[in-house]
Design a protein around this motif. Structure first.
Motif, short mmCIF file in Angstrom:
data_model
loop_
_atom_site.label_atom_id
_atom_site.label_comp_id
_atom_site.label_asym_id
_atom_site.label_seq_id
_atom_site.Cartn_x
_atom_site.Cartn_y
_atom_site.Cartn_z
N SER A 159 -36.63 70.81 -90.80
CA SER A 159 -37.50 70.17 -90.04
C SER A 159 -37.06 69.87 -88.71
O SER A 159 -35.96 69.88 -88.39
CB SER A 159 -37.74 68.96 -90.84
N PRO A 160 -38.16 69.86 -87.85
CA PRO A 160 -37.65 69.66 -86.38
C PRO A 160 -36.93 68.06 -86.27
O PRO A 160 -37.51 67.32 -87.08
CB PRO A 160 -39.07 69.89 -85.48
N PRO A 161 -36.30 68.00 -85.13
CA PRO A 161 -35.60 66.58 -84.90
C PRO A 161 -36.79 65.65 -84.54
O PRO A 161 -37.85 66.14 -84.14
CB PRO A 161 -34.65 66.81 -83.99
N SER A 162 -36.76 64.60 -85.20
CA SER A 162 -37.71 63.56 -84.81
C SER A 162 -37.61 63.08 -83.25
O SER A 162 -36.59 63.20 -82.48
CB SER A 162 -37.60 62.34 -85.52
N PRO A 163 -38.82 63.20 -82.52
CA PRO A 163 -38.88 62.73 -81.35
C PRO A 163 -38.20 61.16 -80.74
O PRO A 163 -38.09 60.79 -81.75
CB PRO A 163 -40.26 62.68 -80.71
N PRO A 164 -37.46 61.27 -79.59
CA PRO A 164 -36.66 59.99 -79.46
C PRO A 164 -37.86 58.98 -79.60
O PRO A 164 -39.03 59.14 -79.00
CB PRO A 164 -36.22 60.12 -78.09
N SER A 165 -37.48 57.75 -80.06
CA SER A 165 -38.55 56.53 -79.83
C SER A 165 -38.76 56.14 -78.46
O SER A 165 -38.01 56.16 -77.54
CB SER A 165 -38.07 55.08 -80.55
N PRO A 166 -40.22 56.15 -78.23
CA PRO A 166 -40.33 55.51 -76.73
C PRO A 166 -39.66 54.10 -76.40
O PRO A 166 -39.27 53.38 -77.29
CB PRO A 166 -41.83 55.18 -76.85
N PRO A 167 -39.30 54.02 -74.89
CA PRO A 167 -38.56 52.87 -74.61
C PRO A 167 -39.29 51.63 -75.01
O PRO A 167 -40.72 51.65 -74.89
CB PRO A 167 -38.23 52.78 -73.22
N SER A 168 -38.85 50.62 -75.39
CA SER A 168 -39.48 49.17 -75.62
C SER A 168 -39.07 48.38 -74.62
O SER A 168 -38.34 48.40 -73.73
CB SER A 168 -39.28 48.85 -77.10
N ASP A 169 -39.72 47.15 -74.58
CA ASP A 169 -39.58 46.06 -73.82
C ASP A 169 -38.30 45.38 -74.38
O ASP A 169 -38.08 45.45 -75.55
CB ASP A 169 -40.86 44.99 -73.55
N TYR A 170 -37.49 44.32 -73.70
CA TYR A 170 -36.55 43.75 -74.11
C TYR A 170 -35.22 44.47 -74.47
O TYR A 170 -34.58 44.17 -75.21
CB TYR A 170 -36.85 42.83 -75.40
N GLU A 171 -35.18 45.33 -73.47
CA GLU A 171 -34.13 46.24 -73.77
C GLU A 171 -32.70 46.01 -73.14
O GLU A 171 -32.74 44.79 -72.36
CB GLU A 171 -34.26 47.81 -73.28
N ASP A 172 -31.66 46.44 -73.30
CA ASP A 172 -30.42 46.27 -72.66
C ASP A 172 -30.60 46.84 -71.29
O ASP A 172 -30.96 47.84 -70.82
CB ASP A 172 -29.39 47.17 -73.13
N PRO A 173 -30.23 45.95 -70.01
CA PRO A 173 -30.44 46.09 -68.87
C PRO A 173 -29.24 47.42 -68.39
O PRO A 173 -29.58 47.79 -67.07
CB PRO A 173 -30.23 44.90 -67.95
N LYS A 174 -28.40 47.67 -69.03
CA LYS A 174 -27.47 48.68 -68.91
C LYS A 174 -28.13 49.81 -68.31
O LYS A 174 -27.58 50.57 -67.42
CB LYS A 174 -26.36 48.68 -69.88
N GLY A 175 -29.06 50.35 -69.06
CA GLY A 175 -29.56 51.65 -69.02
C GLY A 175 -30.87 51.64 -68.07
O GLY A 175 -31.55 52.64 -67.81
N GLY A 176 -31.07 50.20 -67.39
CA GLY A 176 -32.24 50.18 -66.47
C GLY A 176 -33.39 49.59 -67.38
O GLY A 176 -33.67 49.84 -68.37
#
Length: 126
Positions: A5-22
């Motif tokens: 089975s193909p890899p599942s797509p990455p989950s879309p970015p959500s709000d309230y994330e770590d600022p480290k990644g922007g």
């Protein structure tokens, strides 16, 4: 044979994330006065509505509870129970403030671009 089975797509970015990644375009890299750590926080819409798209594993309550002391703009926060189960998800923890807890991430040390806000709870500011 069955093809893998193909890899599942990455989950879309959500709000309230770590600022480290922007932060996303609708968020601000926020530090809360008297609380260590930071979080990407979206602005409250109409003074009290907040986006509900939280990172995986987050069970904290979403609340329009932060305010910029200068511009009086309100921001959303993840409200948790200090010492409770991990409501804040990966790399975040629940920090106590004024009888409640607030989720922030501790791994981002770049505070130069950060907006400092105050916890105002769910009071309505007129």
């Amino acid at each position: 044979p069955v093809p893998p089975s193909p890899p599942s797509p990455p989950s879309p970015p959500s709000d309230y994330e770590d600022p480290k990644g922007g932060c996303q375009s609708d968020e601000v890299d926020i530090q809360i006065q008297g609380v260590s750590g930071a979080i990407c926080a979206p602005a409250c819409t109409m003074g009290f509505f907040c986006p509900r798209d939280v990172p995986a594993g987050v069970t904290a309550r979403i609340q329009c509870a932060l305010q910029d002391a200068t511009a009086h703009k309100k921001y959303c926060a993840l409200i948790c129970t200090p010492g409770g189960t991990n409501e804040c998800g990966s790399n975040a923890s629940c920090k106590p403030i004024q009888g409640v807890g607030i989720c922030t991430y501790d791994d981002d040390k770049d505070s130069a671009k950060r907006t400092t806000v105050q916890y105002v709870g769910d009071e309505l500011v007129v």
